[in-house]
Scaffold this active site. Sequence first.
Site, PDB file in Angstrom:
ATOM      1  N   CYS A  29     -14.000   2.997   6.116  1.00 58.47           N
ATOM      2  CA  CYS A  29     -12.715   2.803   5.427  1.00 58.47           C
ATOM      3  C   CYS A  29     -12.700   3.513   4.071  1.00 58.47           C
ATOM      4  CB  CYS A  29     -12.452   1.321   5.174  1.00 58.47           C
ATOM      5  SG  CYS A  29     -12.336   0.307   6.632  1.00 58.47           S
ATOM      6  N   ARG A  89       0.816  -1.221   0.000  1.00 54.17           N
ATOM      7  CA  ARG A  89       0.000   0.000   0.000  1.00 54.17           C
ATOM      8  C   ARG A  89       0.852   1.275   0.000  1.00 54.17           C
ATOM      9  NH1 ARG A  89      -5.333   0.116   3.551  1.00 54.17           N
ATOM     10  NH2 ARG A  89      -5.682   1.733   1.983  1.00 54.17           N
ATOM     11  N   HIS A 136      -7.645  -2.296  12.551  1.00 54.90           N
ATOM     12  CA  HIS A 136      -7.631  -0.827  12.575  1.00 54.90           C
ATOM     13  C   HIS A 136      -8.645  -0.381  13.626  1.00 54.90           C
ATOM     14  CE1 HIS A 136      -6.173  -0.145   8.145  1.00 54.90           C
ATOM     15  NE2 HIS A 136      -5.226   0.262   8.965  1.00 54.90           N
TER      16      HIS A 136
HETATM   17  N1  ARG Z   1      -7.221  -4.196   2.760  1.00 53.86           N
HETATM   18  C1  ARG Z   1      -7.026  -2.996   3.501  1.00 53.86           C
HETATM   19  C2  ARG Z   1      -5.900  -3.167   4.497  1.00 53.86           C
HETATM   20  O1  ARG Z   1      -5.817  -4.208   5.089  1.00 53.86           O
HETATM   21  C3  ARG Z   1      -8.305  -2.594   4.180  1.00 53.86           C
HETATM   22  C4  ARG Z   1      -8.209  -1.259   4.838  1.00 53.86           C
HETATM   23  C5  ARG Z   1      -9.434  -0.913   5.627  1.00 53.86           C
HETATM   24  N2  ARG Z   1      -9.392   0.426   6.068  1.00 53.86           N
HETATM   25  C6  ARG Z   1      -9.746   0.879   7.267  1.00 53.86           C
HETATM   26  N3  ARG Z   1      -9.774   2.164   7.472  1.00 53.86           N
HETATM   27  N4  ARG Z   1     -10.026   0.062   8.243  1.00 53.86           N
HETATM   28  O2  ARG Z   1      -5.100  -2.285   4.705  1.00 53.86           O
END
Ligand code: ARG
Length: 271
Positions: free
Chosen positions: A261, A93, A167
Amino acid sequence: MTTYATHRHYLMCRPTYFAVEYAINPWMDPSRPVDRELAIAQWEQLRRTYLDLGHTVDEIEPLPGLPDMVFAANGATVIGGRALEVQFREPQRADEAPAYRNWLEQAGFPVHAAKHVNEGEGDLLVVGDYLLAGTGFRTAHAAHAHAQEIFGRPAVTLQLVDPCFYHLDTALAVIDERTIAYLPQAFSPGSQAVLRRLFPDAIEASLADAAAFGLNAVSDGHNVVLPVQADGLAAALRDRGYQPIGVDLSELRKAGGGAKCCTLELRGSTR
Ligand code: ARG
């Protein structure tokens, strides 16, 4: 209790390149098919919901090769017209950070460089005068002190303990300046005690509602956008005078994300 909606400004990123190509949280299974067209339609419904509520929604251009860029909450933290850049823990990311940074700079927000791993509003939530700051899986503890320094708001560290709620915004929802909803067992005993002390009237969510991403909710102080599947939480909100609005984001859930998210709040902007 009377509850009041206030106008909000959000940034979103269309899931044009959405996919589950790697697994960086327990919800992601790259062998399970994802329907991108459906993801786009569901995202479009979320965007429409905000517009119908009278909120402002800006869009950042999605980039190929960044399948998680739809999760705009992880793009920055913006309070009082100033932004803190993100620094992702996972290399997959990493390239999202400069994309969000550039967008914010071009929109006129001064952006403070990140010094530690911090995944934006995924782990930094504003409630009243405080910053609730999650750590344990993604955002580094040191980033909490940095955010406190940048924004001049006390950062309250909360220790996340369940990898499914990796998160803070998957385990705790800010409903208004005084009200939160959360899943107690997603936090360490000490952090549960902190939350009870600060928010004795908080809504305690069930595991079923949290697993449906019910706590990944977006509230304007009255209207609370959350997954249709989180019916227990919706009932609790209705009891307290809020208006739950159900949306279906089943495809994005396969990447471990929900409404919150997908939504970065731009606080203190001029428009
Ligand atoms: N696939 C992403 C990750 O694992 C999902 C992010 C979800 N975002 C959030 N604000 N909880 O990073």
